[in-house]
Scaffold this motif. Structure first.
Motif, PDB file in Angstrom:
ATOM      1  N   UNK A 175       0.841  -1.207   0.000  1.00 18.90           N
ATOM      2  CA  UNK A 175       0.000   0.000   0.000  1.00 18.90           C
ATOM      3  C   UNK A 175       0.874   1.254   0.000  1.00 18.90           C
ATOM      4  N   UNK A 176       1.943   1.226   0.786  1.00 19.27           N
ATOM      5  CA  UNK A 176       2.856   2.367   0.811  1.00 19.27           C
ATOM      6  C   UNK A 176       3.512   2.557  -0.554  1.00 19.27           C
ATOM      7  N   UNK A 181       5.162   5.674  -5.153  1.00 18.62           N
ATOM      8  CA  UNK A 181       5.434   5.607  -6.595  1.00 18.62           C
ATOM      9  C   UNK A 181       5.076   6.902  -7.312  1.00 18.62           C
ATOM     10  N   UNK A 182       4.231   7.723  -6.681  1.00 18.53           N
ATOM     11  CA  UNK A 182       3.813   8.986  -7.291  1.00 18.53           C
ATOM     12  C   UNK A 182       4.644  10.169  -6.795  1.00 18.53           C
ATOM     13  N   UNK A 183       5.718   9.911  -6.066  1.00 20.76           N
ATOM     14  CA  UNK A 183       6.562  10.995  -5.590  1.00 20.76           C
ATOM     15  C   UNK A 183       6.170  11.549  -4.241  1.00 20.76           C
ATOM     16  N   UNK A 184       5.281  10.861  -3.530  1.00 23.65           N
ATOM     17  CA  UNK A 184       4.881  11.283  -2.186  1.00 23.65           C
ATOM     18  C   UNK A 184       6.021  10.984  -1.207  1.00 23.65           C
ATOM     19  N   UNK A 185       6.339  11.935  -0.347  1.00 31.84           N
ATOM     20  CA  UNK A 185       7.407  11.768   0.640  1.00 31.84           C
ATOM     21  C   UNK A 185       6.902  11.673   2.072  1.00 31.84           C
ATOM     22  N   UNK A 186       5.672  12.128   2.316  1.00 33.27           N
ATOM     23  CA  UNK A 186       5.152  12.183   3.685  1.00 33.27           C
ATOM     24  C   UNK A 186       3.780  11.525   3.735  1.00 33.27           C
ATOM     25  N   UNK A 187       3.670  10.492   4.592  1.00 35.31           N
ATOM     26  CA  UNK A 187       2.415   9.763   4.780  1.00 35.31           C
ATOM     27  C   UNK A 187       2.117   9.750   6.276  1.00 35.31           C
TER      28      UNK A 187
END
Length: 269
Positions: A175-176, A181-187
């Motif tokens: 899931x992460x 994969x879309x360039x997200x750095x903060x979840x």
């Protein structure tokens, strides 16, 4: 601009080893505690100035007989709402030396917010890659680089019940991966951690001998560089799945793998 607090208060809990002690100097006890703490300094000054006997700080030396409050907190960098840096996951991340919390670029910590809701998840259930894809389709959003993705399970409402720590749902590495994969750095997530509860993971390891049960989301951070906000709250107060900005600057603790934070959502009205 309206602000929504997305953090939990740092507080002691019998099931949380991260917050070990909060020693409080009350206004009433402050004069005496200050006097004891400053006794050696006062004696040194008195000896140098030829004052005998050395005075002692008492209540009458302060207006209304009270001093300032003070709190001495002993806690892990993972106590309360906090941001995990790549260094927490291991010595390297994505083939490079892992960033400690003070090395994390602030640009990673602020961006358009995207709330993915998984309130239907039960205790100890895992959020899958298909769950993430399905929720993105439902809200009609395509992730972009530096979006800040917030995972809502509703589990913060369990605080301070012991189930907050013992039974929360969790993310999966797959899931992460869909998200980063879309360039997200903060979840971020509104549970005690991205992985399943520690006792449950260890139980699964003992039963199966399979070490893949042990902190799989954190281990994934050795492969892909991203940050986790753990122990968030208030995600149900957001105006919708999008339409807000998240800012979550972690405290810069030298050489640490995490830092305390107070994430907020900014809504332009």
């Amino acid at each position: 601009m309206r602000l929504i607090d997305l953090s939990m208060t740092i507080a002691q809990h019998p099931d949380d080893p991260g917050v070990r002690d909060i020693d409080r100097w009350t206004h009433e006890s402050g004069p005496g505690r200050l006097g004891n703490a400053a006794k050696s300094l006062i004696q040194q000054i008195a000896d140098r100035e030829g004052v005998s006997p050395a005075p002692f700080l008492e209540k009458e030396h302060f207006p209304d007989g009270v001093f300032m409050s003070n709190e001495i907190v002993t806690l892990s960098v993972h106590g309360g709402t906090h941001v995990d840096a790549p260094y927490h996951y291991g010595p390297s991340s994505a083939g490079r030396p892992a960033k400690t919390i003070e090395e994390v670029p602030l640009e990673w910590c602020c961006g358009p917010g995207v709330r993915l809701s998984f309130r239907g998840k039960n205790a100890l259930e895992v959020i899958t890659a298909d769950d993430v894809r399905g929720e993105l389709d439902r809200i009609g959003h395509r992730l972009r680089p530096l979006d800040v993705v917030l995972i809502e399970t509703g589990w913060s409402a369990h605080w301070p019940d012991p189930t907050y720590y013992s039974s929360h749902p969790a993310m999966s590495p797959e899931a992460i991966e869909v998200i980063v994969d879309h360039g997200v750095k903060l979840i971020g997530v509104d549970t005690a951690g991205f992985d399943l509860p520690t006792a449950f993971m260890i139980e699964q390891f003992v039963k199966t001998g399979d070490s893949r049960h042990l902190w799989p989301c954190h281990m994934f951070g050795r492969e892909r560089e991203y940050l986790q906000i753990e122990r968030m709250a208030g995600l149900d107060r957001l105006p919708g799945p999008t339409g807000f900005t998240v800012f979550c600057a972690p405290v810069r603790v030298q050489g640490a793998g995490a830092g305390w934070a107070r994430p907020v959502a900014l809504i332009d009205e």
